[in-house]
Design a protein around this motif. Structure first.
Motif, mmCIF file in Angstrom:
data_model
loop_
_atom_site.group_PDB
_atom_site.id
_atom_site.type_symbol
_atom_site.label_atom_id
_atom_site.label_comp_id
_atom_site.label_asym_id
_atom_site.label_seq_id
_atom_site.Cartn_x
_atom_site.Cartn_y
_atom_site.Cartn_z
ATOM 1 N N VAL A 17 0.831 -1.203 0.000
ATOM 2 C CA VAL A 17 0.000 0.000 0.000
ATOM 3 C C VAL A 17 0.857 1.241 0.000
ATOM 4 C CG1 VAL A 17 -1.744 1.284 1.255
ATOM 5 C CG2 VAL A 17 -1.894 -1.183 1.115
ATOM 6 N N ALA A 18 1.937 1.206 0.806
ATOM 7 C CA ALA A 18 2.816 2.374 0.873
ATOM 8 C C ALA A 18 3.487 2.599 -0.462
ATOM 9 C CB ALA A 18 3.866 2.163 1.978
ATOM 10 N N ALA A 19 3.888 1.505 -1.145
ATOM 11 C CA ALA A 19 4.551 1.644 -2.418
ATOM 12 C C ALA A 19 3.627 2.225 -3.461
ATOM 13 C CB ALA A 19 5.062 0.284 -2.885
ATOM 14 N N SER A 20 2.343 1.946 -3.371
ATOM 15 C CA SER A 20 1.378 2.434 -4.343
ATOM 16 C C SER A 20 0.895 3.830 -4.041
ATOM 17 C CB SER A 20 0.175 1.480 -4.391
ATOM 18 O OG SER A 20 -0.514 1.511 -3.167
ATOM 19 N N SER A 21 1.338 4.421 -2.943
ATOM 20 C CA SER A 21 0.835 5.739 -2.562
ATOM 21 C C SER A 21 1.319 6.812 -3.504
ATOM 22 C CB SER A 21 1.262 6.069 -1.122
ATOM 23 O OG SER A 21 2.676 6.141 -1.044
ATOM 24 N N GLY A 22 2.422 6.536 -4.257
ATOM 25 C CA GLY A 22 2.921 7.551 -5.160
ATOM 26 C C GLY A 22 2.080 7.698 -6.393
ATOM 27 N N GLY A 23 1.186 6.811 -6.704
ATOM 28 C CA GLY A 23 0.390 6.922 -7.905
ATOM 29 C C GLY A 23 -0.491 5.710 -8.072
ATOM 30 N N GLU A 163 8.329 9.489 -15.660
ATOM 31 C CA GLU A 163 8.018 8.109 -15.270
ATOM 32 C C GLU A 163 9.196 7.447 -14.594
ATOM 33 O OE1 GLU A 163 6.476 5.605 -18.255
ATOM 34 O OE2 GLU A 163 4.784 6.896 -18.726
ATOM 35 N N GLY A 164 10.405 7.691 -15.124
ATOM 36 C CA GLY A 164 11.594 7.079 -14.528
ATOM 37 C C GLY A 164 11.808 7.524 -13.098
ATOM 38 N N GLU A 165 11.640 8.811 -12.832
ATOM 39 C CA GLU A 165 11.819 9.315 -11.477
ATOM 40 C C GLU A 165 10.731 8.787 -10.552
ATOM 41 O OE1 GLU A 165 13.952 13.567 -12.623
ATOM 42 O OE2 GLU A 165 12.050 13.535 -11.570
ATOM 43 N N GLU A 166 9.507 8.710 -11.074
ATOM 44 C CA GLU A 166 8.419 8.196 -10.250
ATOM 45 C C GLU A 166 8.666 6.740 -9.887
ATOM 46 O OE1 GLU A 166 4.849 8.603 -8.155
ATOM 47 O OE2 GLU A 166 6.169 10.056 -9.118
ATOM 48 N N ARG A 167 9.083 5.955 -10.883
ATOM 49 C CA ARG A 167 9.384 4.548 -10.596
ATOM 50 C C ARG A 167 10.561 4.431 -9.626
ATOM 51 N NH1 ARG A 167 8.397 3.764 -16.177
ATOM 52 N NH2 ARG A 167 10.623 3.870 -16.589
ATOM 53 N N ILE A 170 9.329 5.164 -6.159
ATOM 54 C CA ILE A 170 8.544 4.045 -5.633
ATOM 55 C C ILE A 170 9.454 2.882 -5.271
ATOM 56 C CG2 ILE A 170 6.817 2.303 -6.225
ATOM 57 C CD1 ILE A 170 5.398 4.421 -7.886
ATOM 58 N N LEU A 171 10.423 2.592 -6.161
ATOM 59 C CA LEU A 171 11.361 1.503 -5.876
ATOM 60 C C LEU A 171 12.185 1.800 -4.630
ATOM 61 C CD1 LEU A 171 12.619 0.594 -9.472
ATOM 62 C CD2 LEU A 171 11.129 -0.751 -8.002
ATOM 63 N N GLU A 172 12.545 3.061 -4.451
ATOM 64 C CA GLU A 172 13.309 3.444 -3.266
ATOM 65 C C GLU A 172 12.470 3.225 -2.002
ATOM 66 O OE1 GLU A 172 15.632 7.356 -1.427
ATOM 67 O OE2 GLU A 172 14.686 7.431 -3.410
#
Length: 263
Positions: A17-23, A163-167, A170-172
Motif C-alpha cells: 500500500v505504501a509503495a502504491s501511494s505515489g500513484g 516516469e523514470g523518477e516516479e518509478r 517508488i522503488l526506493e
C-alpha cells in the motif's frame, strides 16, 4: 511459526500500500487515532521550524523518521498530505463557529494548541518586520509546497524523466520498506529465540528441581525402610532370646523332676 508468517503478511500488505501511494489511485492505509495524535505531537514539536524555513522537504522527512521510531511507517508525502487534510478540516470547523461541528472533528484541540503556540511565538517577536499572521504563515507554507510541486513537475516534463523518477521513488520506498521489514523480522526472531531459550532454561531448572525432590523422597523412603528392618531384626532377636531362655527354664524344670523321681 504461524505467528511470524501472519505478521509478515501484515507487514508486506503495508509495504504494497505504501509503495502504491505515489500513484495509481490505490487506497492509502488509514490512520488510526493513536497514529494521528502521535503525528500531531511530532508536527507540533517542529512547527517553529516550518515557520522559519521555506523548503520544508527535510522537515517532512524528519517527521516520517520520528513516526518510524515510534512504530508507524509513513512516507514524507503521506505525512504532508495528512497535515493538509487535518488543516482543511480544522479551518472548516473554525469557519462554522459551531461547538457541535467542532466536536465532530476529534483532533480540534490538538490543532488549536498548535496554532495557539504559534500565535504566542509570533507575539513574542514583538511584531518585528516580516512577521506574518499564523494563517498567512500556513498559507505561505502551502503556497511554497505547491510551488515546489509545480517546479518539480516542470523539471520532470522538461527532462522527460517523469516516469523514470516516479518509478525510482517508488522503488526506493519499496526497498526501504523491505529493509525495514527484514529488520523487524530479525528482531521478532531474536525475541522469539530469547523467549525459547528462557523457556528451555526454566524447563531444565524445573526438571532438575523435580529430580532433586524425587531423589530426596526415594532417599527418605529408603531410610525409613532401613529403620523398619532394623527394628524388625531387633524384635526377632529379642523374641529368640526369650524363647531360648524359656526353653532353658523348661529343660531345667524337667531335669529336676527327673532327678526327684529317681531318688
Amino acid at each position: 511459526m504461524e505467528y511470524h508468517l501472519h505478521h509478515q503478511e501484515q507487514d508486506l500488505a503495508g509495504v504494497d500500500v505504501a509503495a502504491s501511494s505515489g500513484g495509481g489511485g490505490e487506497r492509502l492505509p488509514q490512520w488510526s487515532p493513536a497514529e494521528t495524535r502521535e503525528f500531531l505531537s511530532v508536527r507540533a514539536e517542529l512547527d517553529q521550524c516550518f515557520a522559519e524555513t521555506k523548503r520544508n522537504k527535510r522537515l517532512w522527512e524528519e517527521i516520517s523518521s520520528r513516526m518510524l521510531s515510534k512504530g508507524f511507517y509513513r512516507t514524507p508525502e503521506q505525512c504532508k498530505s495528512k497535515w493538509k487534510n487535518l488543516l482543511t478540516r480544522f479551518k472548516g470547523s473554525e469557519a462554522m463557529d459551531d461547538e457541535r461541528s467542532r466536536q465532530t472533528f476529534p483532533y480540534y484541540e490538538e490543532m488549536k494548541n498548535i496554532f495557539s503556540r504559534r500565535v504566542q511565538r509570533l507575539h513574542s517577536l514583538e511584531k518585528e518586520k516580516g512577521v506574518l499572521d499564523p494563517e498567512e504563515v500556513e498559507e505561505k507554507q502551502e503556497e511554497e509546497d505547491d510551488d515546489d510541486g509545480r517546479m518539480k513537475k516542470k523539471r520532470k516534463r522538461k527532462s522527460g524523466r517523469n516516469e523514470g523518477e516516479e518509478r525510482g521513488r517508488i522503488l526506493e520506498e519499496v526497498s526501504w520498506a523491505l529493509k525495514e521489514l527484514a529488520r523487524r523480522q530479525r528482531e521478532r526472531e531474536e525475541r522469539w529465540l530469547q523467549a525459547a531459550e528462557r523457556r528451555d532454561a526454566e524447563r531444565r531448572e524445573a526438571q532438575f528441581e523435580l529430580r532433586r525432590v524425587m531423589e530426596g523422597i526415594h532417599e527418605e523412603r529408603a531410610a525409613m525402610e532401613k529403620r523398619w528392618r532394623e527394628r524388625e531384626e531387633e524384635r526377632w532377636a529379642r523374641q529368640e532370646v526369650r524363647a531360648e531362655r524359656r526353653d532353658r527354664i523348661i529343660a531345667t524344670i524337667f531335669a529336676r523332676l527327673d532327678g526327684d523321681n529317681g531318688d
